[in-house]
Design an enzyme around this catalytic site. Sequence first.
Site, PDB file in Angstrom:
ATOM      1  N   PRO A  21      -9.773 -37.720 -66.911  1.00 29.98           N
ATOM      2  CA  PRO A  21     -10.660 -38.324 -67.909  1.00 29.98           C
ATOM      3  C   PRO A  21      -9.887 -39.085 -68.985  1.00 29.98           C
ATOM      4  CG  PRO A  21     -11.233 -36.016 -67.501  1.00 29.98           C
ATOM      5  CD  PRO A  21      -9.905 -36.256 -66.862  1.00 29.98           C
TER       6      PRO A  21
ATOM      7  N   GLU B 293      -8.580 -28.617 -66.383  1.00 29.72           N
ATOM      8  CA  GLU B 293      -7.765 -28.325 -67.579  1.00 29.72           C
ATOM      9  C   GLU B 293      -6.501 -29.162 -67.600  1.00 29.72           C
ATOM     10  OE1 GLU B 293      -9.022 -26.048 -65.561  1.00 29.72           O
ATOM     11  OE2 GLU B 293     -10.447 -24.917 -66.774  1.00 29.72           O
TER      12      GLU B 293
ATOM     13  N   ARG C  96     -11.400 -50.374 -48.654  1.00 26.56           N
ATOM     14  CA  ARG C  96     -12.330 -51.443 -48.252  1.00 26.56           C
ATOM     15  C   ARG C  96     -11.650 -52.808 -48.213  1.00 26.56           C
ATOM     16  NH1 ARG C  96     -15.595 -53.318 -51.402  1.00 26.56           N
ATOM     17  NH2 ARG C  96     -17.147 -54.146 -49.988  1.00 26.56           N
TER      18      ARG C  96
ATOM     19  N   ASP D 221     -19.202 -58.996 -52.464  1.00 28.61           N
ATOM     20  CA  ASP D 221     -19.900 -57.833 -52.993  1.00 28.61           C
ATOM     21  C   ASP D 221     -20.242 -57.921 -54.469  1.00 28.61           C
ATOM     22  OD1 ASP D 221     -21.013 -55.143 -52.556  1.00 28.61           O
ATOM     23  OD2 ASP D 221     -19.816 -55.376 -50.733  1.00 28.61           O
TER      24      ASP D 221
HETATM   25  C1  J9Q Z   1      -9.621 -34.741 -62.713  1.00 25.77           C
HETATM   26  N1  J9Q Z   1     -13.215 -35.005 -64.739  1.00 25.77           N
HETATM   27  O1  J9Q Z   1     -13.138 -37.652 -64.390  1.00 25.77           O
HETATM   28  C2  J9Q Z   1     -13.369 -38.990 -64.386  1.00 25.77           C
HETATM   29  N2  J9Q Z   1     -12.376 -39.604 -63.771  1.00 25.77           N
HETATM   30  C3  J9Q Z   1     -11.511 -38.650 -63.362  1.00 25.77           C
HETATM   31  C4  J9Q Z   1     -11.997 -37.440 -63.764  1.00 25.77           C
HETATM   32  C5  J9Q Z   1     -11.413 -36.092 -63.576  1.00 25.77           C
HETATM   33  C6  J9Q Z   1     -12.023 -34.935 -64.065  1.00 25.77           C
HETATM   34  C7  J9Q Z   1     -11.422 -33.683 -63.858  1.00 25.77           C
HETATM   35  C8  J9Q Z   1     -10.224 -33.611 -63.183  1.00 25.77           C
HETATM   36  C9  J9Q Z   1     -10.206 -35.982 -62.901  1.00 25.77           C
END
Ligand code: J9Q
Length: 244
Positions: free
Chosen positions: A89, A116, A153, A168
């Site tokens: 994230p 985590e 793709r 696309d």
């Molecule tokens: C590894 N939420 O969330 C959005 N893009 C990647 C992630 C993510 C997560 C938890 C662990 C990646």
Amino acid sequence: MTFDVVTIFPAMIEAPLAGGIIGRGIERGTLDVAVRDLRAFTTDRHRVVDDMPYGGGPGMVLKPEPIFRALDAIEAERGAPLTVILTSPQGKPFTQADARRLSGVAHLVLLCGRYEGFDDRVRERVTEELSIGDYVLTGGELPALVILDAVARFVPGVVGDEQSVVDDSFSRGLLDFPQFTRPAEIGDLRVPDVLLSGNHAEIRRWRKREALARTLERRPDLLEHGELDAEEQKLLRELKLPKP
Ligand code: J9Q
């Protein structure tokens, strides 16, 4: 193109890749995906991959040594330097432009984290940290699959119709127009007359207007980039006028 996916849940990667268009690419040999079980790179009897965070707090953090050993093993097999993608994230938003760009890299390593997170020292070996969106997931396996799918793709021969890859939705910067197929009527649900008219100039214009209307309604942010041609700009001005 070759992908190495490092994960503590190999089945979460293997099962989805067995089917569909990516699965066919693997069968044909156009794509090569090696799923690496992080636990195979532990050295203790219990194959422990995580530990408590220094400084305290909830949750567990992925230990650095198994990840370093996994990357060393991949490097020994494939050759250095590696392009290592970490999904988290905290990463930069992953876009269609990233997918196209990464498809030009012959070999990618995708590291799947837990929620985590990793020991931050792993980032020394990471080329790019990418997020697929602002939501909480249990781990990086699904984001790694999303990135693999979007990148693969673009590898020539993976998608049957090359033109569909180029044309696309996101490549054009607008959402897709509505599509219909037979029958022309189901109960009182009818396919728009213009699509049955055979008037190709009218059909093109209708599709442009519908794509713009949807984009304006659902994703006005996509219209900020200003890549509209003269006809599209006129249609958009008309769509923005108050309804009589
Ligand atoms: C590894 N939420 O969330 C959005 N893009 C990647 C992630 C993510 C997560 C938890 C662990 C990646």
